[in-house]
Design an enzyme around this catalytic site. Structure first.
Site, PDB file in Angstrom:
ATOM      1  N   SER A  21      -3.788 -10.405 -10.911  1.00  0.00           N
ATOM      2  CA  SER A  21      -3.030 -11.085 -11.949  1.00  0.00           C
ATOM      3  C   SER A  21      -3.908 -12.211 -12.489  1.00  0.00           C
ATOM      4  CB  SER A  21      -1.721 -11.632 -11.384  1.00  0.00           C
ATOM      5  OG  SER A  21      -1.986 -12.551 -10.333  1.00  0.00           O
ATOM      6  N   GLU A  32       0.816  -1.210   0.000  1.00  0.00           N
ATOM      7  CA  GLU A  32       0.000   0.000   0.000  1.00  0.00           C
ATOM      8  C   GLU A  32       0.855   1.268   0.000  1.00  0.00           C
ATOM      9  OE1 GLU A  32      -2.048  -3.485   1.682  1.00  0.00           O
ATOM     10  OE2 GLU A  32      -0.217  -2.414   2.292  1.00  0.00           O
ATOM     11  N   GLY A  88       1.657  -9.952 -16.677  1.00  0.00           N
ATOM     12  CA  GLY A  88       3.111  -9.895 -16.613  1.00  0.00           C
ATOM     13  C   GLY A  88       3.723  -9.378 -17.897  1.00  0.00           C
ATOM     14  N   ALA A  89       4.654 -10.138 -18.445  1.00  0.00           N
ATOM     15  CA  ALA A  89       5.357  -9.730 -19.662  1.00  0.00           C
ATOM     16  C   ALA A  89       4.453  -9.688 -20.881  1.00  0.00           C
ATOM     17  CB  ALA A  89       6.526 -10.673 -19.924  1.00  0.00           C
ATOM     18  N   ALA A 106      -1.553  -6.404 -20.196  1.00  0.00           N
ATOM     19  CA  ALA A 106      -2.700  -6.370 -19.294  1.00  0.00           C
ATOM     20  C   ALA A 106      -3.969  -6.118 -20.097  1.00  0.00           C
ATOM     21  CB  ALA A 106      -2.524  -5.273 -18.239  1.00  0.00           C
ATOM     22  N   ASP A 157       2.375  -3.246  -7.642  1.00  0.00           N
ATOM     23  CA  ASP A 157       1.944  -2.030  -6.944  1.00  0.00           C
ATOM     24  C   ASP A 157       2.114  -0.810  -7.840  1.00  0.00           C
ATOM     25  OD1 ASP A 157       1.617  -3.704  -4.699  1.00  0.00           O
ATOM     26  OD2 ASP A 157       3.692  -3.360  -4.089  1.00  0.00           O
ATOM     27  N   TYR A 183       9.339 -10.965   8.840  1.00  0.00           N
ATOM     28  CA  TYR A 183       9.371 -11.018  10.301  1.00  0.00           C
ATOM     29  C   TYR A 183       8.315 -10.023  10.790  1.00  0.00           C
ATOM     30  CZ  TYR A 183      13.751 -13.341   9.248  1.00  0.00           C
ATOM     31  OH  TYR A 183      14.685 -14.213   8.744  1.00  0.00           O
TER      32      TYR A 183
END
Length: 308
Positions: free
Chosen positions: A192, A34, A220-221, A224, A250, A103
């Site tokens: 995706s 975000e 992706g490559a 879209a 993003d 983490y």
């Protein structure tokens, strides 16, 4: 007016140049899906606000300082003195393959609650952007997302949902149950091609019937495509030398939302989305290579050309 409000978990990020088990130098920065979108929008001149919870520690201060330096509104950020800011470590394992180690268990970001969203929505934005990462962080963040999209609908605010599935955080069945339930409140769905079945097994048509006004699918490559009512557009990806694919999705969302805010037609929105995605792929770092508005044309230059 705030153009886009987004919220979630931002973490400190350590980047290694090789396998972590061999040691070596790590570069410190910040990361978060975000916040990447917020920075991408701010660099294009939009007013973006990020809301979230950080620890009362140096890493939390780094997150806030970095976002403020990138002209992102951080007035709705809450500091939690009882929980630490999360951390992720990226390693360049081989070639352009990156591994990410998280983490974030018990982090301040996982303490996000509906009250944080209510406060952030006090200044009604033009759009609300949420991702499938935030509800996977725990009951509080999940409730916050559900509250946010419902409240946005009440306020007449358009909502964008990026599926952004993280298999390490939750399984597909749980993600499907939660995210599909958000569709009636979503105006723009981004996924995706392999994520779309998580929220709409029947494809774009099912998502449109469920309430989405626009469905955007990343290949992706291969570029879209997007659906808006009866309109369907597909654009190719921009060809660039790959440095890292981290943050490309993003960046794509930031480009699409920018085009939407600027009132561009569907095809032009997709063009801006793939352009920002290409900037991310051609750069190291989650958001560092994203362009300012006057740099959008750089990818049209000949490779190796010098701008004087």
């Amino acid at each position: 007016m705030i153009d886009v409000l987004t919220f979630g978990e931002a973490m400190a990020s350590l980047h290694g140049s090789g396998p972590l088990r061999l040691g070596g130098t790590l570069a410190l920065s910040v990361a978060g899906a975000e916040t990447n979108v917020a920075i991408g929008l701010a660099r294009l001149g939009h007013i973006a606000r990020w809301a979230g919870v950080v620890g009362d520690d140096e890493l939390g201060r780094l997150v806030v300082r970095t976002l403020r330096a990138e002209a992102v509104d951080v007035s709705a950020v809450r500091v939690d003195p009882g929980h630490p800011t999360g951390l992720l470590i990226q390693e360049s394992r081989i070639s352009d393959i990156t591994r990410v180690h998280y983490y974030r268990s018990g982090s301040a970001g996982s303490r996000l609650a509906p009250g944080d969203v209510t406060a952030a929505l006090a200044d009604v934005p033009r759009m609300l952007h949420v991702t499938g990462i935030t509800p996977a962080l725990g009951p509080g963040p999940r409730t916050a997302v559900e509250h946010a999209v419902r409240r946005a609908r009440e306020l007449g605010v358009r909502v964008c949902l990026d599926v952004n599935h993280r298999a390490r955080l939750w399984d597909t069945a749980e993600a499907s149950s939660v995210l599909a339930g958000l569709l009636p409140y979503v105006d723009v769905l981004v996924a995706s091609h392999d994520e779309l079945p998580i929220v709409a097994a029947g494809g774009p048509e099912e998502a449109l019937r469920a309430g989405a006004c626009e469905v955007v699918v990343k290949h992706g490559a291969e570029g879209a495509e997007a659906w808006a009512g009866t309109e369907h557009v597909r654009v190719p990806a921009r060809r660039v030398r790959v440095a890292s694919t981290v943050g490309a999705g993003d960046a794509f969302v930031a480009g699409y939302l920018s085009g939407l805010l600027d009132g561009l037609p569907l095809g032009a929105r997709l063009e801006r989305a793939v352009t920002l995605g290409a900037f991310a792929v051609a750069s190291h770092g989650d958001w560092h290579g994203l362009p300012a508005r006057d740099e959008l044309g750089l990818l049209t230059l000949t490779e190796g050309e010098t701008v004087r």
